[in-house]
Each structure stands twice: as C-alpha cells, then as structure tokens.
Design a protein around this motif. Structure first.
Motif, PDB file in Angstrom:
ATOM      1  N   TYR A 201      49.088  28.869  39.355  1.00 40.10           N
ATOM      2  CA  TYR A 201      47.772  29.005  39.997  1.00 40.10           C
ATOM      3  C   TYR A 201      47.256  30.444  39.831  1.00 40.10           C
ATOM      4  O   TYR A 201      46.077  30.666  39.523  1.00 40.10           O
ATOM      5  CB  TYR A 201      47.880  28.637  41.487  1.00 40.10           C
ATOM      6  N   LEU A 202      48.148  31.404  39.995  1.00 43.23           N
ATOM      7  CA  LEU A 202      47.755  32.812  39.811  1.00 43.23           C
ATOM      8  C   LEU A 202      47.313  33.047  38.364  1.00 43.23           C
ATOM      9  O   LEU A 202      46.283  33.668  38.115  1.00 43.23           O
ATOM     10  CB  LEU A 202      48.914  33.750  40.176  1.00 43.23           C
ATOM     11  N   GLU A 203      48.093  32.521  37.422  1.00 38.83           N
ATOM     12  CA  GLU A 203      47.735  32.678  36.002  1.00 38.83           C
ATOM     13  C   GLU A 203      46.344  32.115  35.720  1.00 38.83           C
ATOM     14  O   GLU A 203      45.577  32.686  34.957  1.00 38.83           O
ATOM     15  CB  GLU A 203      48.764  31.953  35.114  1.00 38.83           C
ATOM     16  N   ALA A 204      46.038  30.982  36.343  1.00 38.37           N
ATOM     17  CA  ALA A 204      44.763  30.298  36.073  1.00 38.37           C
ATOM     18  C   ALA A 204      43.589  30.959  36.800  1.00 38.37           C
ATOM     19  O   ALA A 204      42.437  30.642  36.529  1.00 38.37           O
ATOM     20  CB  ALA A 204      44.880  28.832  36.500  1.00 38.37           C
ATOM     21  N   ASN A 205      43.864  31.844  37.750  1.00 40.34           N
ATOM     22  CA  ASN A 205      42.794  32.412  38.571  1.00 40.34           C
ATOM     23  C   ASN A 205      42.740  33.940  38.546  1.00 40.34           C
ATOM     24  O   ASN A 205      42.260  34.573  39.500  1.00 40.34           O
ATOM     25  CB  ASN A 205      42.948  31.929  40.024  1.00 40.34           C
ATOM     26  N   ILE A 209      40.844  36.492  41.188  1.00 36.97           N
ATOM     27  CA  ILE A 209      41.690  37.376  42.004  1.00 36.97           C
ATOM     28  C   ILE A 209      41.238  38.821  41.820  1.00 36.97           C
ATOM     29  O   ILE A 209      41.089  39.564  42.782  1.00 36.97           O
ATOM     30  CB  ILE A 209      43.178  37.199  41.621  1.00 36.97           C
ATOM     31  N   ARG A 210      40.990  39.192  40.561  1.00 36.35           N
ATOM     32  CA  ARG A 210      40.548  40.578  40.322  1.00 36.35           C
ATOM     33  C   ARG A 210      39.207  40.855  40.982  1.00 36.35           C
ATOM     34  O   ARG A 210      38.944  41.972  41.420  1.00 36.35           O
ATOM     35  CB  ARG A 210      40.489  40.865  38.811  1.00 36.35           C
ATOM     36  N   GLU A 211      38.340  39.846  41.050  1.00 37.66           N
ATOM     37  CA  GLU A 211      37.032  40.020  41.705  1.00 37.66           C
ATOM     38  C   GLU A 211      37.111  39.891  43.216  1.00 37.66           C
ATOM     39  O   GLU A 211      36.109  40.002  43.912  1.00 37.66           O
ATOM     40  CB  GLU A 211      36.043  38.974  41.163  1.00 37.66           C
ATOM     41  N   ASP A 213      37.647  37.227  45.025  1.00 33.71           N
ATOM     42  CA  ASP A 213      36.926  36.041  45.472  1.00 33.71           C
ATOM     43  C   ASP A 213      37.521  35.551  46.797  1.00 33.71           C
ATOM     44  O   ASP A 213      38.722  35.332  46.903  1.00 33.71           O
ATOM     45  CB  ASP A 213      37.055  34.954  44.395  1.00 33.71           C
ATOM     46  N   LYS A 214      36.648  35.339  47.786  1.00 33.76           N
ATOM     47  CA  LYS A 214      37.178  35.088  49.125  1.00 33.76           C
ATOM     48  C   LYS A 214      37.883  33.744  49.262  1.00 33.76           C
ATOM     49  O   LYS A 214      38.870  33.641  49.982  1.00 33.76           O
ATOM     50  CB  LYS A 214      36.099  35.261  50.192  1.00 33.76           C
ATOM     51  N   ASN A 215      37.428  32.745  48.527  1.00 37.26           N
ATOM     52  CA  ASN A 215      38.091  31.438  48.631  1.00 37.26           C
ATOM     53  C   ASN A 215      39.469  31.445  47.967  1.00 37.26           C
ATOM     54  O   ASN A 215      40.439  30.912  48.513  1.00 37.26           O
ATOM     55  CB  ASN A 215      37.205  30.345  48.025  1.00 37.26           C
ATOM     56  N   VAL A 216      39.531  32.071  46.788  1.00 41.09           N
ATOM     57  CA  VAL A 216      40.821  32.158  46.101  1.00 41.09           C
ATOM     58  C   VAL A 216      41.780  33.030  46.914  1.00 41.09           C
ATOM     59  O   VAL A 216      42.960  32.690  47.082  1.00 41.09           O
ATOM     60  CB  VAL A 216      40.640  32.691  44.662  1.00 41.09           C
ATOM     61  N   LEU A 217      41.265  34.136  47.460  1.00 43.61           N
ATOM     62  CA  LEU A 217      42.131  35.004  48.254  1.00 43.61           C
ATOM     63  C   LEU A 217      42.665  34.286  49.492  1.00 43.61           C
ATOM     64  O   LEU A 217      43.827  34.465  49.868  1.00 43.61           O
ATOM     65  CB  LEU A 217      41.381  36.276  48.680  1.00 43.61           C
ATOM     66  N   THR A 218      41.829  33.475  50.112  1.00 43.14           N
ATOM     67  CA  THR A 218      42.291  32.738  51.291  1.00 43.14           C
ATOM     68  C   THR A 218      43.472  31.836  50.917  1.00 43.14           C
ATOM     69  O   THR A 218      44.498  31.814  51.605  1.00 43.14           O
ATOM     70  CB  THR A 218      41.139  31.904  51.896  1.00 43.14           C
ATOM     71  N   ARG A 219      43.328  31.136  49.785  1.00 43.54           N
ATOM     72  CA  ARG A 219      44.427  30.262  49.348  1.00 43.54           C
ATOM     73  C   ARG A 219      45.678  31.056  48.993  1.00 43.54           C
ATOM     74  O   ARG A 219      46.801  30.678  49.336  1.00 43.54           O
ATOM     75  CB  ARG A 219      43.990  29.445  48.120  1.00 43.54           C
ATOM     76  N   VAL A 220      45.461  32.140  48.256  1.00 43.84           N
ATOM     77  CA  VAL A 220      46.600  32.949  47.790  1.00 43.84           C
ATOM     78  C   VAL A 220      47.360  33.541  48.981  1.00 43.84           C
ATOM     79  O   VAL A 220      48.588  33.454  49.069  1.00 43.84           O
ATOM     80  CB  VAL A 220      46.109  34.066  46.842  1.00 43.84           C
ATOM     81  N   ILE A 221      46.626  34.130  49.911  1.00 43.68           N
ATOM     82  CA  ILE A 221      47.288  34.792  51.042  1.00 43.68           C
ATOM     83  C   ILE A 221      47.972  33.758  51.938  1.00 43.68           C
ATOM     84  O   ILE A 221      49.106  33.966  52.389  1.00 43.68           O
ATOM     85  CB  ILE A 221      46.275  35.662  51.814  1.00 43.68           C
TER      86      ILE A 221
END
Ligand code: NAD
Ligand code: ZN
Length: 362
Positions: A201-205, A209-211, A213-221
């Motif tokens: 998921y990290l590889e695909a995003n 992640i670098r930007e 993005d609040k939705n991706v960060l919510t999932r990642v964290i």
C-alpha cells in the motif's frame, strides 16, 4: 471521517482516534474519557502557538481550568531539571491528584509529560495529542514514558498508559520536511516487520504520502497504531521479548546515532539506513533474497530517506553495537526479515558479517 484504534491492555483499554480536522473536538474527546476539573497542558515553544494555545482556549471554553507549561523544543528538555520545573509549576498552578496531564507535541513532549503524569502525586490521568509523524505512529503508542540521564537516553521512566490519544493528521502540514520524512522510516518499518500488504500500500501511494494527503495519512497512521498496539498488547511491559520486533534496524541505527555526532542524523534517517544494513545481513545469512532488500531500498529512496551508510570509521560503530542491550555473551543479536512482513530475532551473529553489512552500504 476518522478511524479509531482500540488498545486493549490487561488492566484497561483506551482509544487512539485518528483523522482530519479533529483537534477542535479535543475537549469533548477528553471529557468523554475522564472528568476534568484541572488540566496541565504541556507543550514545547514551537508547538505552543501552532496548536497548544488553541487546545487550551477550547478547554477553557468547555469549562476546564487549565495550566499551560511550555518548554524549549528539543531533546534536551527530556531532563530531570525540566521534570523538576514541571512538577513545581504544576503544583504552583494548583495541580492535585485529580488533575489531568495533556501532552501536545512530538515524542519529546509525550515522553516528558507522560513522565510527569506518572510521577506527580503518585500518578495522574494523561492524554496524548502527538504532533510529529514519529510521535503519531510510534512514541504515543505503548505507554513508555521517561527522561534522559546525561550518559543514557530514556534511563529514568515508567510504563504509564494514557486515557486516550488524539491524532489530527492536519498538524503534520507544519512539520518540517526532514522531520516528516524521518517519521516515514518508522512507517516503512511496520510494513517490513508485520504487514506485507501495508508495505505494498505504501509503495502504491508514495506520491500521496509525500504530499501529506489527509485521507492516505489517516489510513497509514491508523494501520501503524494498530500494528504497534497488537505487539504492545502481547508484551505490555517488555518482558516476553515479543516487543523486540519493533527494534528492526535499530541496533545499527543506535550505533550510527552514537558515532555520527549529535544532530547529524535524525533518528528516522538512522532507522532507514539501519534497516537496509539489517536486510543485507539477512541476505548474507541466506534468510532472504535480494529482492526484499531492493523493495525497501526503492521505497525508502522514493520517500526521500537516506539509504547509504554514513562515511564514518567502522570500528567505533562496531564498538557501539557491542554496547547494545541485545548483545548476549559478546555475540550480536539482530531482528532480521525472513520475508516481507515477517521478522525473527537472530542470535550468535558474527562481528564480521555485521561489519560487512554496514560497509556494503557505504
Ligand atoms: P520532538 O518532539 O523533538 O519534535 C521534533 C521537532 O518538531 C521539535 O522541534 C518540535 O518543536 C517540532 N514540532 C512538533 N510538532 C510539530 C508540528 N506539527 N509542526 C511543526 N513543528 C513541530 O521529536 P520527535 O521526533 O517527535 O520525538 C523524538 C523523541 O521521541 C525522542 O526523545 C525519543 O526518545 C522519543 N521516542 C519515544 C518512544 C516511546 O515509546 N516512548 C518511541 C520512539 C521515540
Ligand atoms: Zn525508532
């Protein structure tokens, strides 16, 4: 839109709430979990104007009496002198056994404020509002709090679990780029040690992640908090050794931190380099094939993290590794991958192989 991770401990459980634009609901988050008459809000001088002042104002509006204490930003505030100051300022602010400590800041503030909570009046209820990526995915989960001695980091402290952790991903917008990237190294670590799907998921995003993005960060964290909580739940007080998996890359990391001069490398940067050393070591022990190292190398590179071993003399690095707490009978022990998403503690590793894994990265 927010996510909740429930940390279930033997004595009680608590929630980590993760999302965007949730800082303004902080007073409700606290009040839903503890009756608060007096809150001691502990922060650092950089985070205070950005986030702590508004939390104090919101708590005041909600009818809570608050005492705000701000310390200089940086690791030097994790000291017994600063703890002494905070105990006394808390008392002067009217703190008693019913007061609640709220930490607003990075890992330094979480560890220091948590230590004050654990010790003042034999222990106060405690909340964490982590504001660095490292604090959101690592230091605010697990209950370890403490301060440094001049000769040893984190040498005085306690296990002291919070009543709740409130993570607003929006606060990461103001985090300096280098601090943000350093936090990403611990994020990658969780994928390698526990969750290959998360790694993918990290590889695909990477771009999102670098930007930040609040939705991706919510999932990642949320995923990182869940993975750490799962480990912590099986080994609350670091007695069974199961928590050791979290130290992937860290034996090398600590040796680089100790030899590279203070401030040269951020912790997360040293973790990035350390994970690759550990992965090369696993390759040389024929535990993994080179593609496992390559995927970590590529992801860390795309996230803007350093991957090359610093140009330092090897002998002091080896000496620092010998002082690692995982050394048994003079033989080195390492957390090493067996495949992506899985690691094992491996003992009896020769100095020469470890040395080669370091030098091959230079
Ligand atoms: P930190 O708390 O010093 O924060 C880094 C810097 O970022 C500081 O200058 C701070 O003022 C600034 N900052 C914080 N939030 C910001 C924001 N949102 N916007 C702009 N600037 C902001 O460092 P850290 O990396 O968060 O934490 C490191 C500490 O965490 C170390 O002391 C380490 O020992 C500890 N730690 C503890 C655990 C644990 O389990 N308790 C785990 C890992 C690390
Ligand atoms: Zn770390």
């Amino acid at each position: 839109e927010h996510e909740i991770v429930r940390v279930q401990l033997s004595e009680r459980s608590y929630d980590i709430q993760i999302g965007s634009a949730i800082l303004s609901s902080a007073p409700e988050f606290f009040a839903a979990r503890t009756k608060i008459s007096h809150a001691i809000v502990i922060t650092d001088e950089s985070v205070q104007p950005l986030y702590a002042d508004s939390i104090v104002a919101a708590c005041a509006t909600a009818g809570m009496r608050t005492t705000l204490i701000s310390v200089p930003a940086g690791e030097t505030s994790k000291s017994i002198a600063m703890a002494d100051r905070l105990w006394n300022e808390s008392l002067a602010g009217g703190a008693d056994r019913k007061s609640v400590v709220i930490a607003v800041g990075g890992g330094v503030i979480g560890d220091l404020a948590g230590f004050i909570a654990a010790t003042f009046a034999r222990g106060l209820a405690f909340f964490q509002v982590p504001t660095t990526l490292l604090a959101q995915v690592d230091s605010s989960v697990g209950g370890k709090v403490g301060i440094n001695l001049p000769a040893a980091k984190n040498m005085v402290g306690a296990f002291w679990q919070p009543q709740g952790v409130l993570i607003d991903v929006d606060v990461l917008k103001t985090l300096p780029e280098r601090e943000y990237r350093a936090g990403l190294a611990e994020v990658v670590k969780y994928g390698v040690i526990l969750d290959a799907d998360f790694f993918a998921y990290l590889e695909a995003n990477v771009a999102a992640i670098r930007e930040r993005d609040k939705n991706v960060l919510t999932r990642v964290i949320a995923r990182c908090c869940q993975l750490k909580a799962d480990v912590v739940q099986t080994d609350e007080r670091e007695t069974t050794g199961l928590r050791a998996v979290l130290n992937y890359g860290h034996t090398f990391c600590h040796a680089f931190e100790a030899t590279c001069g203070y401030g040269e490398l951020l912790h997360g940067e040293a973790v990035s380099i350390g994970m690759l050393c550990a992965s090369r070591l696993a390759e040389s022990l024929q535990r993994i094939t080179s593609d496992v190292t390559e995927r970590q190398f590529n992801l860390l590179t795309e996230l803007g993290l350093p991957t090359a071993t610093p140009q330092v003399d090897i002998e002091p690095v080896m000496a620092a590794m010998q002082r690692d707490k995982k050394v048994e009978h003079g033989k080195l022990q390492f957390v090493l991958p067996i495949r992506l998403g899985n690691v094992e503690l491996v003992g009896g590793v020769s100095n020469d192989l470890a040395k080669t894994a370091i030098i091959d990265g230079q």
